[in-house]
Design an enzyme around this catalytic site. Structure first.
Site, short mmCIF file in Angstrom:
data_model
loop_
_atom_site.label_atom_id
_atom_site.label_comp_id
_atom_site.label_asym_id
_atom_site.label_seq_id
_atom_site.Cartn_x
_atom_site.Cartn_y
_atom_site.Cartn_z
N HIS A 61 0.83 -1.20 0.00
CA HIS A 61 0.00 0.00 0.00
C HIS A 61 0.87 1.26 0.00
O HIS A 61 0.58 2.24 -0.69
CB HIS A 61 -0.91 -0.03 1.24
CG HIS A 61 -1.73 1.19 1.43
ND1 HIS A 61 -1.41 2.15 2.36
CD2 HIS A 61 -2.84 1.63 0.80
CE1 HIS A 61 -2.30 3.12 2.30
NE2 HIS A 61 -3.19 2.84 1.36
N GLU A 64 2.10 1.80 -3.42
CA GLU A 64 1.02 2.33 -4.26
C GLU A 64 1.01 3.87 -4.17
O GLU A 64 0.95 4.56 -5.18
CB GLU A 64 -0.32 1.76 -3.80
CG GLU A 64 -1.53 2.36 -4.47
CD GLU A 64 -2.71 2.50 -3.51
OE1 GLU A 64 -3.07 1.51 -2.85
OE2 GLU A 64 -3.25 3.62 -3.42
N HIS A 65 1.11 4.38 -2.96
CA HIS A 65 1.13 5.84 -2.80
C HIS A 65 2.39 6.44 -3.44
O HIS A 65 2.32 7.45 -4.13
CB HIS A 65 1.13 6.21 -1.31
CG HIS A 65 -0.24 6.20 -0.70
ND1 HIS A 65 -0.75 7.27 -0.03
CD2 HIS A 65 -1.19 5.25 -0.66
CE1 HIS A 65 -1.97 6.99 0.41
NE2 HIS A 65 -2.25 5.75 0.05
N GLU A 136 -4.49 7.70 7.39
CA GLU A 136 -5.40 6.74 6.73
C GLU A 136 -5.63 5.52 7.63
O GLU A 136 -6.75 5.05 7.79
CB GLU A 136 -4.80 6.32 5.38
CG GLU A 136 -5.74 5.42 4.58
CD GLU A 136 -5.20 5.11 3.19
OE1 GLU A 136 -4.18 5.70 2.79
OE2 GLU A 136 -5.80 4.26 2.53
#
Lengths: 422, 423
Positions: A61, A64-65, A136
């Protein structure tokens, strides 16, 4: 390049495998305005193994960012300058990057390929991202619906890669280094592990000149398979926590019942068939056109908040049924009994089987209206690229005994957990 | 002065682009707070029962027989109007086995559900009524567990403090939902049928035959009504309304509402649309790029423009300690819009994104139907040159609208626990 015509639905699916191993699948829709393109790597939060070590939880993740953030530009700005909307998401087993555009589709495709093929990581940029991702993680921790789902999975596969949050935790993401990101990228983003699916007013032939600009070689697929096998063992060796209760500020308690079944042993079209059959079994019991569902509803065992979800992947197969209720114990005891009874007295399900088949057909015809819905259903490595149109054929060929046998296999070897948030 | 106007409106968009036909039947009346709960319960009961299909199961099975036809009811607001919608979508016969005539069957089904609700001796059966009443009450209560939803509701009610009818949730109030009787809801059904404006919109291959069949079925209703035509009206709060609330969670939410005197039918509409896109409505916006990406101060931040009410809201997910900074940065970005202190390239980028978003609308049956409904109800024609209109919006026009925005409500849901927690 391979073309398959689905005459009954007036649709074509075009596929090719590039020299570097990347799979490309296109469903042209000439009458639509928008094109939806999604580039997926078979790399998700469970993949934390490298050749000689592990990397911190949440790295997929995090990557991904970070892939958007290049040395001198942000890929999102390039998309926006071309009028496209873009997004990305990470699951347990995949990371996907996507855009929707009505104009400049080939230019946007170049942005997508550049985004995924050209990483740039630096300590400064990593430090900055840790703040955003920390927020998040906290947001999901505060969300009871997210908690009930992911905590139940954690019960089913405790202390395994599946029990960690997809985004990791504050401590794990703080440990991610530039070296981790590059090493992980090289291992899991090799072109042979990538699939591009596209749906919209464009053909594969129109895209090929852009695709041929890509590097022609891939990395080491044998090593990738070895790591995936290790991950599978990590998951399979995990144990089930039979019950948990958590306290969180909720109006009505949230209850979830989880089943962990045996990991699938089949691949390709047979995998797709088993996945569809298991879904139909659950519809037979828990969709609104099932009398079993209606009995549960009218006796108050379930209500409108009830829902279920099953995930079937290479390394795992689980089912979660959940709802908001003041009487979780009734739910926890009734549902397993209902499932057992359905398996023992299958004649009760015969009448509904045809209805569910009809419904599944209608749902897929509706899905063909959406470029997003179609592109998301053009198949995966695991199901041998069985697409939306192939699925209709499989569903039409399924019969009740096959569906029951597949459900039996799952439930006979399954282990249960209960999870309560109150 | 009120005059007689047509009450039942039909609209169709035939075409074979989609593989389904979608029909929306909208019952519309001015937003009245004492009717909201009745509309919610009526929608729930009419979705699940009729005289012929007297159980949820029979309705669901009939829909499955019609090849997974999707049917549902919903309630929503458009400006100062309350809408109760019946929506149905069914697959084209050309894709079904045996060339089944689904169109006629679907028209008959709709007619059954709308004109023959399960009302016996002036009420819905008690057992069904109580079950659904309780389920709706539970549903509405549990919505507040979603803190984004909760904060949005609080903001709405703050913004409309001076006109509380508008501040009500469209789903009504839990206490009033609980106190309604089956007979009251059944009586309201007849009122709805007799007084509401009705908009019937169909889209897809079977749009024409389905509308023809529905015209016959709706012929029995009074076709005219004494009412002023629906139009949008702008009302702004006179005072600023602020609230801070603490909650036991890690993250905080901060929301604002600005009165924006530009409505969908106004000439400045496109300028307001671009303003919102540039301020916080797109991923290329100033708020997103500066407050989230540059300063890492928020996990999410965005603005929303509601052109049927004339309000722009801002939503953000933040660490509670950062609230004062986030608040001043939002204001600073608005000041940049007033002073036209941004690049032409930023403006063009946002216009591109907005144009692309609107072009993609024609790929979605539901978005097209919504547009059709709004245009018909409000009596405007979307200009054929809407793309040019967006492209021509100037910095001066944006500045002019930005100067008219007035902050009128803020809600801060403050997370009481800021300690980072490991999963």
């Amino acid at each position: 390049m391979h073309q398959k015509h689905y005459k009954q639905y007036d649709e074509v699916v075009e596929t090719t495998r590039l020299a570097n191993g990347m799979e490309v699948i296109v469903n042209p829709k000439p009458r639509f305005n928008s094109t939806y393109a999604m580039l997926t790597t078979n790399f998700g939060s469970i993949d934390v193994r490298l050749a000689n070590r592990s990397v911190p939880a949440g790295i997929a993740h995090f990557m991904e960012h970070k892939l958007f953030d290049k040395q001198h530009y942000d890929s999102s700005d390039h998309y926006a300058a071309l009028g496209a909307s873009d997004n990305a998401f990470t699951s347990f087993t995949q990371t996907s990057y996507l855009f929707t555009a009505t104009d400049n589709v080939l230019a946007n495709l170049r942005v997508l390929l550049d985004l995924v093929y050209h990483p740039f990581f630096s300590p400064e940029k990593i430090a900055k991202e840790q703040g955003i991702i920390g927020q998040e993680i906290l947001m999901y921790q505060d969300d009871p619906n997210s908690r009930i789902y992911f905590d139940t999975i954690a019960n089913l596969y405790s202390h395994s890669p599946l029990s960690a949050d997809i985004a990791g935790d504050i401590d794990s993401i703080a440990q991610i280094t530039e070296a981790d990101l590059y090493a992980t990228y090289r291992q899991y983003y090799q072109p042979g592990n990538l699939t591009l699916t596209v749906c919209g007013p464009i053909t594969l032939a129109e895209m090929l000149p852009v695709l041929h600009e890509l590097p022609a070689t891939s990395a080491n697929p044998a090593e990738l398979r070895r790591l995936q096998q290790q991950t599978k063992r990590d998951i399979q060796n995990s144990t089930v926590v039979p019950a948990t209760t958590t306290t969180l500020a909720v109006t009505t308690p949230k209850a979830a019942l989880g089943y962990r079944g045996p990991a699938p042993v089949v691949r390709g079209r047979e995998f797709a068939k088993q996945e569809l059959a298991f879904g139909i079994f659950l519809q037979l019991l828990f969709s609104e056109d099932s009398d079993i569902y209606q009995n549960l509803y009218q006796t108050g065992i379930i209500n409108d908040s009830f829902g279920f979800d099953f995930e079937m992947e290479a390394d795992y197969h689980f089912l979660i049924l959940a709802l908001d209720t003041d009487h979780p114990d009734r739910f926890f005891t009734t549902i397993p009994a209902v499932i057992q009874k359905a398996l023992q007295e299958p004649q009760r399900l015969a009448r509904q089987f045809k209805l569910i088949q009809n419904e599944e057909l209608g749902a897929r015809i509706t899905q063909m209206n959406s470029v997003t819905g179609t592109a998301n259903q053009l198949g995966t490595t695991l199901d041998g690229y069985t697409n939306l149109f192939d699925e209709i054929e499989i569903i039409n060929q399924l019969d009740l005994p096959t569906v029951l046998q597949i459900a039996q296999t799952f439930f006979q070897a399954s282990q249960k957990t209960t999870n309560l948030i109150k | 002065m009120q005059k007689k106007t047509a009450r039942i409106h039909f609209n169709q968009q035939p075409g074979a682009k989609f593989k389904t036909t979608t029909v929306a039947i909208d019952f519309v009346e001015p937003l009245e707070h004492h009717n909201l709960e009745k509309r919610v319960l009526l929608a729930e009961l009419m979705e699940n029962y009729s005289q012929k299909y007297a159980s949820k199961l029979q309705v669901a099975q009939r829909l499955a027989e019609l090849y997974g036809t999707q049917f549902g009811t919903s309630v929503f607001r458009t400006g100062h109007q309350a809408v109760l919608r019946f929506l149905i979508s069914f697959a084209d016969e050309r894709y079904l086995p045996h060339q089944t005539d689904v169109t006629t069957a679907v028209s008959a089904f709709l007619s059954e559900m709308i004109f023959h609700p399960l009302i016996r001796k002036g009420e819905f059966p008690q057992a069904w009524f109580q079950l659904h009443q309780q389920n709706v009450v539970d549903y509405v209560r549990n919505l507040d567990d979603d803190k984004k939803y909760y904060a949005g509701r609080q903001l709405q009610s703050l913004y409309f403090t001076e006109t509380p009818d508008q501040g009500q949730s469209i789903l009504g109030d839990v206490t009033r939902l609980q106190s309604l009787t089956s007979a009251e809801v059944a009586a309201y059904y007849h009122e709805l049928l007799a007084t509401n404006e009705v908009y019937i919109s169909a889209l897809g291959t079977s749009a024409t035959p389905v509308v023809q069949q529905l015209q016959e079925q709706f012929a029995g209703l009074h076709q005219q009504v004494e009412a002023a035509p629906v139009s949008l009206q702008w009302q702004a709060p006179q005072e600023m309304h602020t609230k801070v609330e603490e909650v036991e969670q890690q993250q905080s939410l901060y929301q604002q509402a600005y009165a924006c005197p530009v409505l969908r039918t106004d000439a400045e509409y496109y300028a307001a649309l671009v303003l919102n896109g540039l301020w916080g409505g797109t991923a290329s916006s100033l708020m997103f790029r500066d407050i989230r990406e540059r300063d890492s101060l928020v996990y999410y931040i965005n603005s929303n423009y509601n052109p049927t009410v004339g309000v722009i809201t801002v939503q953000s997910g933040i660490d509670g300690e950062n609230q004062p900074r986030v608040q001043s940065l939002i204001q600073a970005e608005l000041q940049r819009l007033i002073e036209a202190d941004y690049q032409d390239a930023d403006l063009n980028q946002v216009k591109q994104v907005l144009i692309s978003g609107l072009k993609s609308r024609s790929d979605s049956p539901r978005r097209l139907l919504n547009q059709q409904f709004l245009q018909q109800m409000l009596g405007y024609d979307e200009k054929a040159d809407w793309q040019t209109q967006i492209k021509h919006v100037s910095k001066a026009e944006i500045s002019a609208v930005a100067q008219k925005l007035q902050l009128r409500a803020t809600f801060f849901l403050k997370g009481a626990s800021h300690a980072p927690k490991t999963l």
